[in-house]
Write a protein that holds these residues in place. Sequence first.
Motif, PDB file in Angstrom:
ATOM      1  N   ALA A 167       2.802  11.745  -1.447  1.00  0.00           N
ATOM      2  CA  ALA A 167       3.383  11.111  -1.148  1.00  0.00           C
ATOM      3  C   ALA A 167       4.191  11.086  -1.854  1.00  0.00           C
ATOM      4  O   ALA A 167       5.672  10.418  -0.774  1.00  0.00           O
ATOM      5  CB  ALA A 167       2.157   9.646  -0.476  1.00  0.00           C
ATOM      6  N   GLN A 168       4.273  11.390  -3.079  1.00  0.00           N
ATOM      7  CA  GLN A 168       5.782  11.828  -3.295  1.00  0.00           C
ATOM      8  C   GLN A 168       6.730  12.065  -3.330  1.00  0.00           C
ATOM      9  O   GLN A 168       7.943  11.904  -3.442  1.00  0.00           O
ATOM     10  CB  GLN A 168       4.931  11.639  -5.200  1.00  0.00           C
ATOM     11  CG  GLN A 168       4.125  10.051  -5.788  1.00  0.00           C
ATOM     12  CD  GLN A 168       3.671  10.420  -7.264  1.00  0.00           C
ATOM     13  OE1 GLN A 168       3.458  11.938  -7.199  1.00  0.00           O
ATOM     14  NE2 GLN A 168       3.862   9.841  -8.156  1.00  0.00           N
ATOM     15  N   ARG A 169       6.239  13.518  -2.926  1.00  0.00           N
ATOM     16  CA  ARG A 169       6.722  14.607  -2.287  1.00  0.00           C
ATOM     17  C   ARG A 169       7.714  13.862  -1.141  1.00  0.00           C
ATOM     18  O   ARG A 169       8.608  14.353  -0.537  1.00  0.00           O
ATOM     19  CB  ARG A 169       6.368  15.759  -2.291  1.00  0.00           C
ATOM     20  CG  ARG A 169       5.380  16.637  -2.806  1.00  0.00           C
ATOM     21  CD  ARG A 169       6.920  17.081  -4.516  1.00  0.00           C
ATOM     22  NE  ARG A 169       6.140  17.514  -5.593  1.00  0.00           N
ATOM     23  CZ  ARG A 169       6.599  17.732  -6.505  1.00  0.00           C
ATOM     24  NH1 ARG A 169       7.957  17.718  -6.214  1.00  0.00           N
ATOM     25  NH2 ARG A 169       5.862  18.573  -8.585  1.00  0.00           N
ATOM     26  N   GLU A 221      13.163   4.999   5.956  1.00  0.00           N
ATOM     27  CA  GLU A 221      12.031   6.175   5.622  1.00  0.00           C
ATOM     28  C   GLU A 221      12.136   6.457   4.149  1.00  0.00           C
ATOM     29  O   GLU A 221      10.439   6.699   3.754  1.00  0.00           O
ATOM     30  CB  GLU A 221      12.530   7.886   5.896  1.00  0.00           C
ATOM     31  CG  GLU A 221      12.709   8.190   7.620  1.00  0.00           C
ATOM     32  CD  GLU A 221      13.664   9.118   7.633  1.00  0.00           C
ATOM     33  OE1 GLU A 221      13.690   9.884   7.183  1.00  0.00           O
ATOM     34  OE2 GLU A 221      13.463   9.837   9.385  1.00  0.00           O
ATOM     35  N   VAL A 222      12.727   6.246   3.419  1.00  0.00           N
ATOM     36  CA  VAL A 222      12.753   6.046   1.989  1.00  0.00           C
ATOM     37  C   VAL A 222      11.760   4.679   1.709  1.00  0.00           C
ATOM     38  O   VAL A 222      10.462   4.822   0.760  1.00  0.00           O
ATOM     39  CB  VAL A 222      13.371   5.997   1.335  1.00  0.00           C
ATOM     40  CG1 VAL A 222      13.436   6.222  -0.043  1.00  0.00           C
ATOM     41  CG2 VAL A 222      15.166   7.277   1.404  1.00  0.00           C
ATOM     42  N   ALA A 223      11.762   3.535   2.603  1.00  0.00           N
ATOM     43  CA  ALA A 223      11.034   2.497   2.003  1.00  0.00           C
ATOM     44  C   ALA A 223       9.525   3.260   1.997  1.00  0.00           C
ATOM     45  O   ALA A 223       8.969   2.224   2.085  1.00  0.00           O
ATOM     46  CB  ALA A 223      11.297   1.525   3.176  1.00  0.00           C
ATOM     47  N   ALA A 224       9.356   3.995   3.551  1.00  0.00           N
ATOM     48  CA  ALA A 224       8.635   3.969   4.393  1.00  0.00           C
ATOM     49  C   ALA A 224       7.309   4.935   3.108  1.00  0.00           C
ATOM     50  O   ALA A 224       6.244   4.771   3.129  1.00  0.00           O
ATOM     51  CB  ALA A 224       8.302   4.305   5.650  1.00  0.00           C
ATOM     52  N   GLY A 225       8.101   5.449   2.639  1.00  0.00           N
ATOM     53  CA  GLY A 225       8.087   6.680   1.823  1.00  0.00           C
ATOM     54  C   GLY A 225       7.339   5.825   0.974  1.00  0.00           C
ATOM     55  O   GLY A 225       5.954   6.454   0.074  1.00  0.00           O
ATOM     56  N   HIS A 226       7.756   4.926   0.535  1.00  0.00           N
ATOM     57  CA  HIS A 226       7.419   4.251  -1.022  1.00  0.00           C
ATOM     58  C   HIS A 226       5.998   3.091  -0.765  1.00  0.00           C
ATOM     59  O   HIS A 226       5.329   3.814  -1.389  1.00  0.00           O
ATOM     60  CB  HIS A 226       8.715   3.542  -1.640  1.00  0.00           C
ATOM     61  CG  HIS A 226       9.499   3.584  -2.402  1.00  0.00           C
ATOM     62  ND1 HIS A 226       9.051   4.600  -3.526  1.00  0.00           N
ATOM     63  CD2 HIS A 226      10.722   3.969  -1.930  1.00  0.00           C
ATOM     64  CE1 HIS A 226      10.412   5.130  -3.550  1.00  0.00           C
ATOM     65  NE2 HIS A 226      11.725   4.522  -3.293  1.00  0.00           N
ATOM     66  N   ARG A 227       5.913   2.536   0.461  1.00  0.00           N
ATOM     67  CA  ARG A 227       4.874   2.420   1.012  1.00  0.00           C
ATOM     68  C   ARG A 227       3.690   2.985   0.856  1.00  0.00           C
ATOM     69  O   ARG A 227       2.722   2.320   0.284  1.00  0.00           O
ATOM     70  CB  ARG A 227       4.829   1.202   1.799  1.00  0.00           C
ATOM     71  CG  ARG A 227       5.668   0.257   2.240  1.00  0.00           C
ATOM     72  CD  ARG A 227       6.029  -0.902   3.338  1.00  0.00           C
ATOM     73  NE  ARG A 227       6.315  -0.204   4.615  1.00  0.00           N
ATOM     74  CZ  ARG A 227       8.220  -0.310   5.037  1.00  0.00           C
ATOM     75  NH1 ARG A 227       8.355  -0.758   4.267  1.00  0.00           N
ATOM     76  NH2 ARG A 227       7.859   0.711   5.909  1.00  0.00           N
ATOM     77  N   ALA A 228       3.776   3.590   1.637  1.00  0.00           N
ATOM     78  CA  ALA A 228       2.881   4.953   0.885  1.00  0.00           C
ATOM     79  C   ALA A 228       2.186   5.458   0.421  1.00  0.00           C
ATOM     80  O   ALA A 228       0.995   5.534   0.023  1.00  0.00           O
ATOM     81  CB  ALA A 228       3.285   6.534   2.404  1.00  0.00           C
ATOM     82  N   VAL A 229       3.488   5.661  -0.911  1.00  0.00           N
ATOM     83  CA  VAL A 229       3.277   6.014  -2.600  1.00  0.00           C
ATOM     84  C   VAL A 229       1.728   4.891  -2.966  1.00  0.00           C
ATOM     85  O   VAL A 229       0.876   5.526  -3.842  1.00  0.00           O
ATOM     86  CB  VAL A 229       4.741   6.611  -3.184  1.00  0.00           C
ATOM     87  CG1 VAL A 229       3.376   6.221  -4.394  1.00  0.00           C
ATOM     88  CG2 VAL A 229       5.443   7.700  -2.370  1.00  0.00           C
ATOM     89  N   LEU A 234      -3.472   3.114  -4.611  1.00  0.00           N
ATOM     90  CA  LEU A 234      -4.282   2.319  -4.775  1.00  0.00           C
ATOM     91  C   LEU A 234      -5.796   2.692  -3.892  1.00  0.00           C
ATOM     92  O   LEU A 234      -6.933   2.440  -4.908  1.00  0.00           O
ATOM     93  CB  LEU A 234      -4.547   1.104  -3.532  1.00  0.00           C
ATOM     94  CG  LEU A 234      -3.083   0.316  -4.070  1.00  0.00           C
ATOM     95  CD1 LEU A 234      -2.750  -0.647  -2.979  1.00  0.00           C
ATOM     96  CD2 LEU A 234      -3.140  -0.527  -5.650  1.00  0.00           C
ATOM     97  N   GLY A 235      -5.389   4.172  -3.324  1.00  0.00           N
ATOM     98  CA  GLY A 235      -6.299   4.540  -2.998  1.00  0.00           C
ATOM     99  C   GLY A 235      -7.397   5.966  -4.024  1.00  0.00           C
ATOM    100  O   GLY A 235      -8.471   6.112  -4.177  1.00  0.00           O
TER     101      GLY A 235
END
Length: 327
Positions: A167-169, A221-229, A234-235
Amino acid sequence: RSQLVQPLTQQYKIAQRAEAAGRGRAAEAEKQKGRRLQVADQVRQACVALLQTQSTLAMLAESRTFLAEYQRVARLGVATASLLKPEEMAVDARLAELDWQDAQARDRMSAAREQVNLLLGRDLSTPVEIEPFPSTLPEEPELAVALSRAVGARPDLRQARLEHEAAQRTVAAARAERLPEASAVVSQQWIPKMDPLPRSVGYAGVAVQWDIFDGGRRRSEVAAGHRAVEQARLGLEEAEQQVRLELAAAHRALRQTRLALRGADLALALESERLRVVGELRAADAALLRELLQQRAAYETALSRRHQAFFDAWLARFAFEKAVGPE
Protein backbone atom coordinates in the motif's frame (compact mmCIF):
# COMPACT_ATOMS: atom_id res chain seq x y z
CA ARG A 1 16.85 11.01 -39.52
CA SER A 2 18.01 9.33 -36.31
CA GLN A 3 16.56 9.97 -32.89
CA LEU A 4 17.32 8.52 -29.47
CA VAL A 5 14.83 8.98 -26.62
CA GLN A 6 15.71 7.98 -23.06
CA PRO A 7 12.76 8.09 -20.61
CA LEU A 8 13.68 9.63 -17.24
CA THR A 9 10.71 10.08 -14.93
CA GLN A 10 8.90 7.19 -16.61
CA GLN A 11 11.54 4.78 -15.28
CA TYR A 12 10.95 6.02 -11.75
CA LYS A 13 7.20 5.56 -12.15
CA ILE A 14 7.64 2.04 -13.51
CA ALA A 15 9.98 1.14 -10.66
CA GLN A 16 7.43 2.30 -8.06
CA ARG A 17 4.62 0.31 -9.68
CA ALA A 18 6.90 -2.74 -9.98
CA GLU A 19 7.81 -2.59 -6.27
CA ALA A 20 4.15 -2.33 -5.29
CA ALA A 21 3.30 -5.31 -7.49
CA GLY A 22 6.22 -7.28 -6.05
CA ARG A 23 5.03 -6.70 -2.50
CA GLY A 24 1.54 -7.78 -3.55
CA ARG A 25 2.83 -11.01 -5.08
CA ALA A 26 4.87 -11.72 -1.94
CA ALA A 27 1.78 -11.13 0.23
CA GLU A 28 -0.21 -13.56 -1.92
CA ALA A 29 2.60 -16.13 -1.58
CA GLU A 30 2.41 -15.81 2.22
CA LYS A 31 -1.35 -16.26 2.02
CA GLN A 32 -0.90 -19.47 0.05
CA LYS A 33 1.69 -20.65 2.57
CA GLY A 34 -0.77 -20.01 5.38
CA ARG A 35 -3.37 -22.13 3.60
CA ARG A 36 -0.89 -24.99 3.22
CA LEU A 37 -0.10 -24.80 6.92
CA GLN A 38 -3.81 -24.96 7.71
CA VAL A 39 -4.11 -28.16 5.67
CA ALA A 40 -1.04 -29.57 7.44
CA ASP A 41 -2.66 -28.78 10.79
CA GLN A 42 -5.85 -30.54 9.68
CA VAL A 43 -3.80 -33.59 8.69
CA ARG A 44 -2.11 -33.57 12.06
CA GLN A 45 -5.42 -33.39 13.91
CA ALA A 46 -6.81 -36.23 11.80
CA CYS A 47 -3.72 -38.30 12.67
CA VAL A 48 -4.30 -37.59 16.36
CA ALA A 49 -7.90 -38.79 16.01
CA LEU A 50 -6.66 -41.96 14.28
CA LEU A 51 -4.06 -42.69 16.95
CA GLN A 52 -6.57 -42.01 19.69
CA THR A 53 -9.01 -44.48 18.16
CA GLN A 54 -6.26 -47.08 17.82
CA SER A 55 -5.48 -46.59 21.50
CA THR A 56 -9.15 -47.05 22.35
CA LEU A 57 -9.25 -50.32 20.40
CA ALA A 58 -6.18 -51.56 22.27
CA MET A 59 -7.83 -50.76 25.62
CA LEU A 60 -11.01 -52.54 24.57
CA ALA A 61 -9.03 -55.61 23.53
CA GLU A 62 -7.31 -55.66 26.93
CA SER A 63 -10.67 -55.39 28.69
CA ARG A 64 -12.12 -58.16 26.58
CA THR A 65 -9.23 -60.48 27.47
CA PHE A 66 -9.76 -59.73 31.15
CA LEU A 67 -13.52 -60.22 31.04
CA ALA A 68 -13.33 -63.38 28.96
CA GLU A 69 -11.34 -65.04 31.74
CA TYR A 70 -13.76 -63.91 34.41
CA GLN A 71 -16.70 -64.93 32.29
CA ARG A 72 -15.30 -68.46 32.44
CA VAL A 73 -14.84 -68.14 36.21
CA ALA A 74 -18.37 -66.78 36.65
CA ARG A 75 -19.95 -69.59 34.66
CA LEU A 76 -17.99 -72.12 36.66
CA GLY A 77 -19.08 -70.43 39.89
CA VAL A 78 -22.75 -70.50 38.88
CA ALA A 79 -22.46 -74.16 37.89
CA THR A 80 -20.96 -75.01 41.30
CA ALA A 81 -23.42 -72.73 43.14
CA SER A 82 -20.57 -70.59 44.53
CA LEU A 83 -21.84 -67.59 42.59
CA LEU A 84 -25.28 -66.32 41.76
CA LYS A 85 -26.61 -65.98 38.23
CA PRO A 86 -26.57 -62.12 38.31
CA GLU A 87 -22.79 -62.24 38.72
CA GLU A 88 -22.45 -64.12 35.44
CA MET A 89 -24.97 -61.84 33.78
CA ALA A 90 -22.98 -58.78 34.84
CA VAL A 91 -19.90 -60.10 33.03
CA ASP A 92 -21.97 -60.96 29.94
CA ALA A 93 -23.49 -57.47 29.90
CA ARG A 94 -20.07 -55.85 30.15
CA LEU A 95 -18.76 -57.96 27.27
CA ALA A 96 -21.76 -57.00 25.13
CA GLU A 97 -21.06 -53.34 25.90
CA LEU A 98 -17.44 -53.82 24.84
CA ASP A 99 -18.60 -55.25 21.51
CA TRP A 100 -20.70 -52.12 20.92
CA GLN A 101 -17.84 -49.82 21.89
CA ASP A 102 -15.46 -51.77 19.66
CA ALA A 103 -17.79 -51.39 16.65
CA GLN A 104 -18.04 -47.64 17.29
CA ALA A 105 -14.28 -47.28 17.58
CA ARG A 106 -13.65 -49.18 14.34
CA ASP A 107 -16.10 -46.93 12.52
CA ARG A 108 -14.34 -43.86 13.90
CA MET A 109 -10.98 -45.27 12.84
CA SER A 110 -12.22 -45.87 9.29
CA ALA A 111 -13.55 -42.31 9.13
CA ALA A 112 -10.29 -40.89 10.49
CA ARG A 113 -8.23 -42.90 7.97
CA GLU A 114 -10.42 -41.66 5.11
CA GLN A 115 -10.07 -38.09 6.36
CA VAL A 116 -6.28 -38.37 6.37
CA ASN A 117 -6.27 -39.75 2.82
CA LEU A 118 -8.67 -37.04 1.67
CA LEU A 119 -6.46 -34.28 3.06
CA LEU A 120 -3.39 -35.87 1.46
CA GLY A 121 -5.15 -36.19 -1.89
CA ARG A 122 -4.96 -39.99 -1.94
CA ASP A 123 -7.47 -42.75 -2.55
CA LEU A 124 -9.68 -43.10 0.52
CA SER A 125 -8.90 -46.82 0.84
CA THR A 126 -5.13 -46.27 1.02
CA PRO A 127 -3.68 -47.85 4.20
CA VAL A 128 -2.47 -45.31 6.76
CA GLU A 129 0.30 -46.12 9.23
CA ILE A 130 1.19 -43.52 11.87
CA GLU A 131 4.01 -43.73 14.36
CA PRO A 132 2.83 -43.39 17.98
CA PHE A 133 3.57 -40.16 19.78
CA PRO A 134 6.40 -40.09 22.34
CA SER A 135 5.24 -40.76 25.89
CA THR A 136 6.48 -37.35 27.03
CA LEU A 137 5.90 -33.96 25.44
CA PRO A 138 8.87 -31.78 24.44
CA GLU A 139 9.43 -28.69 26.51
CA GLU A 140 7.98 -25.53 25.00
CA PRO A 141 9.90 -22.22 24.94
CA GLU A 142 9.05 -19.36 27.22
CA LEU A 143 6.14 -17.19 26.12
CA ALA A 144 8.36 -14.18 25.36
CA VAL A 145 10.71 -16.31 23.24
CA ALA A 146 7.79 -17.90 21.40
CA LEU A 147 6.27 -14.49 20.71
CA SER A 148 9.54 -13.19 19.31
CA ARG A 149 9.73 -16.22 17.02
CA ALA A 150 6.10 -15.88 15.94
CA VAL A 151 6.63 -12.28 14.79
CA GLY A 152 8.95 -13.49 12.05
CA ALA A 153 7.49 -16.94 11.41
CA ARG A 154 3.72 -16.49 11.13
CA PRO A 155 2.63 -16.28 7.46
CA ASP A 156 -0.40 -14.15 8.33
CA LEU A 157 1.84 -11.57 10.00
CA ARG A 158 4.22 -11.51 7.05
CA GLN A 159 1.25 -11.19 4.72
CA ALA A 160 -0.13 -8.22 6.68
CA ARG A 161 3.31 -6.61 6.74
CA LEU A 162 3.76 -7.04 2.99
CA GLU A 163 0.28 -5.70 2.30
CA HIS A 164 1.14 -2.59 4.31
CA GLU A 165 4.36 -2.15 2.34
CA ALA A 166 2.50 -2.70 -0.95
CA ALA A 167 0.00 0.00 0.00
CA GLN A 168 2.86 2.39 0.75
CA ARG A 169 4.47 1.63 -2.61
CA THR A 170 1.15 2.20 -4.33
CA VAL A 171 0.95 5.67 -2.79
CA ALA A 172 4.50 6.39 -3.95
CA ALA A 173 3.55 5.24 -7.45
CA ALA A 174 0.45 7.47 -7.41
CA ARG A 175 2.58 10.42 -6.36
CA ALA A 176 5.07 9.66 -9.11
CA GLU A 177 2.24 9.82 -11.66
CA ARG A 178 1.86 13.53 -10.79
CA LEU A 179 5.35 14.20 -12.14
CA PRO A 180 5.65 15.34 -15.76
CA GLU A 181 6.93 12.81 -18.24
CA ALA A 182 10.49 13.87 -18.96
CA SER A 183 12.76 12.23 -21.53
CA ALA A 184 16.26 12.93 -22.74
CA VAL A 185 16.24 13.35 -26.53
CA VAL A 186 19.13 13.27 -28.97
CA SER A 187 18.30 13.77 -32.67
CA GLN A 188 20.31 13.93 -35.85
CA GLN A 189 18.80 14.82 -39.24
CA TRP A 190 20.51 14.75 -42.61
CA ILE A 191 19.49 17.17 -45.33
CA PRO A 192 20.26 17.23 -49.06
CA LYS A 193 23.48 18.90 -50.10
CA MET A 194 22.73 22.57 -50.37
CA ASP A 195 25.77 24.79 -50.15
CA PRO A 196 26.51 26.57 -47.98
CA LEU A 197 24.06 24.75 -45.62
CA PRO A 198 25.41 21.93 -43.41
CA ARG A 199 24.86 18.32 -44.37
CA SER A 200 23.12 17.49 -41.06
CA VAL A 201 21.39 19.16 -38.15
CA GLY A 202 21.36 17.69 -34.65
CA TYR A 203 20.15 18.66 -31.23
CA ALA A 204 19.96 17.29 -27.70
CA GLY A 205 17.62 18.24 -24.91
CA VAL A 206 14.87 17.22 -22.53
CA ALA A 207 11.31 16.73 -23.69
CA VAL A 208 8.63 17.32 -21.05
CA GLN A 209 4.96 16.41 -21.28
CA TRP A 210 2.48 17.27 -18.56
CA ASP A 211 -1.29 17.22 -18.60
CA ILE A 212 -2.32 20.05 -16.28
CA PHE A 213 -5.98 19.02 -16.44
CA ASP A 214 -5.34 15.59 -14.91
CA GLY A 215 -4.26 16.78 -11.48
CA GLY A 216 -7.62 16.21 -9.78
CA ARG A 217 -7.72 12.54 -10.66
CA ARG A 218 -4.18 12.00 -9.46
CA ARG A 219 -4.86 13.77 -6.17
CA SER A 220 -7.83 11.46 -5.68
CA GLU A 221 -5.64 8.42 -6.34
CA VAL A 222 -3.07 9.62 -3.79
CA ALA A 223 -5.82 10.22 -1.20
CA ALA A 224 -7.27 6.76 -1.83
CA GLY A 225 -3.77 5.30 -1.48
CA HIS A 226 -3.33 6.99 1.91
CA ARG A 227 -6.60 5.48 3.09
CA ALA A 228 -5.43 2.06 1.91
CA VAL A 229 -2.14 2.52 3.78
CA GLU A 230 -3.99 3.37 6.98
CA GLN A 231 -6.28 0.39 6.56
CA ALA A 232 -3.30 -1.90 5.98
CA ARG A 233 -1.55 -0.47 9.04
CA LEU A 234 -4.59 -1.16 11.20
CA GLY A 235 -4.79 -4.67 9.74
CA LEU A 236 -1.14 -5.27 10.65
CA GLU A 237 -1.67 -4.07 14.21
CA GLU A 238 -4.77 -6.25 14.54
CA ALA A 239 -2.86 -9.27 13.21
CA GLU A 240 -0.05 -8.70 15.71
CA GLN A 241 -2.50 -8.44 18.61
CA GLN A 242 -4.33 -11.54 17.41
CA VAL A 243 -1.06 -13.48 17.38
CA ARG A 244 -0.36 -12.37 20.94
CA LEU A 245 -3.80 -13.53 22.05
CA GLU A 246 -3.56 -16.89 20.26
CA LEU A 247 -0.08 -17.57 21.56
CA ALA A 248 -0.94 -16.69 25.16
CA ALA A 249 -4.10 -18.83 25.03
CA ALA A 250 -2.21 -21.76 23.50
CA HIS A 251 0.52 -21.46 26.14
CA ARG A 252 -2.01 -21.50 28.96
CA ALA A 253 -3.91 -24.42 27.44
CA LEU A 254 -0.70 -26.42 27.07
CA ARG A 255 0.22 -25.78 30.70
CA GLN A 256 -3.23 -26.87 31.84
CA THR A 257 -3.17 -30.08 29.79
CA ARG A 258 0.25 -30.95 31.20
CA LEU A 259 -1.18 -30.66 34.71
CA ALA A 260 -4.25 -32.69 33.71
CA LEU A 261 -2.02 -35.41 32.28
CA ARG A 262 0.01 -35.56 35.49
CA GLY A 263 -3.19 -35.89 37.53
CA ALA A 264 -4.48 -38.61 35.20
CA ASP A 265 -1.20 -40.53 35.58
CA LEU A 266 -1.52 -40.45 39.38
CA ALA A 267 -5.19 -41.49 39.28
CA LEU A 268 -4.38 -44.38 36.94
CA ALA A 269 -1.57 -45.55 39.21
CA LEU A 270 -3.99 -45.50 42.16
CA GLU A 271 -6.71 -47.50 40.40
CA SER A 272 -4.12 -49.95 39.05
CA GLU A 273 -2.88 -50.64 42.56
CA ARG A 274 -6.42 -51.05 43.85
CA LEU A 275 -7.14 -53.51 41.05
CA ARG A 276 -4.06 -55.50 41.98
CA VAL A 277 -5.13 -55.69 45.63
CA VAL A 278 -8.71 -56.71 44.80
CA GLY A 279 -7.40 -59.29 42.29
CA GLU A 280 -5.28 -60.89 44.97
CA LEU A 281 -8.24 -60.98 47.36
CA ARG A 282 -10.45 -62.42 44.61
CA ALA A 283 -8.00 -65.29 44.16
CA ALA A 284 -8.69 -66.29 47.76
CA ASP A 285 -12.43 -65.61 47.83
CA ALA A 286 -14.69 -66.32 44.83
CA ALA A 287 -17.42 -64.15 46.34
CA LEU A 288 -15.43 -61.00 45.51
CA LEU A 289 -16.13 -61.21 41.77
CA ARG A 290 -18.49 -58.23 41.88
CA GLU A 291 -15.92 -56.08 43.69
CA LEU A 292 -13.31 -57.11 41.17
CA LEU A 293 -15.53 -56.13 38.25
CA GLN A 294 -16.33 -52.79 39.89
CA GLN A 295 -12.66 -52.08 40.46
CA ARG A 296 -11.86 -53.12 36.91
CA ALA A 297 -14.46 -50.61 35.67
CA ALA A 298 -12.87 -47.91 37.84
CA TYR A 299 -9.46 -48.80 36.44
CA GLU A 300 -10.72 -48.65 32.85
CA THR A 301 -12.29 -45.26 33.52
CA ALA A 302 -8.99 -43.94 34.88
CA LEU A 303 -7.13 -45.46 31.92
CA SER A 304 -9.55 -43.84 29.45
CA ARG A 305 -9.13 -40.48 31.17
CA ARG A 306 -5.37 -40.84 31.05
CA HIS A 307 -5.41 -41.59 27.34
CA GLN A 308 -7.74 -38.63 26.73
CA ALA A 309 -5.46 -36.36 28.74
CA PHE A 310 -2.44 -37.63 26.80
CA PHE A 311 -3.94 -36.82 23.42
CA ASP A 312 -5.37 -33.54 24.68
CA ALA A 313 -1.85 -32.58 25.72
CA TRP A 314 -0.49 -33.37 22.25
CA LEU A 315 -3.30 -31.43 20.59
CA ALA A 316 -2.48 -28.48 22.85
CA ARG A 317 1.18 -28.85 21.88
CA PHE A 318 0.27 -28.77 18.19
CA ALA A 319 -1.94 -25.72 18.75
CA PHE A 320 0.98 -23.99 20.45
CA GLU A 321 3.29 -24.83 17.56
CA LYS A 322 0.71 -23.51 15.12
CA ALA A 323 0.45 -20.27 17.10
CA VAL A 324 4.24 -19.87 17.04
CA GLY A 325 4.47 -20.54 13.30
CA PRO A 326 6.72 -22.76 11.18
CA GLU A 327 10.40 -22.92 11.96
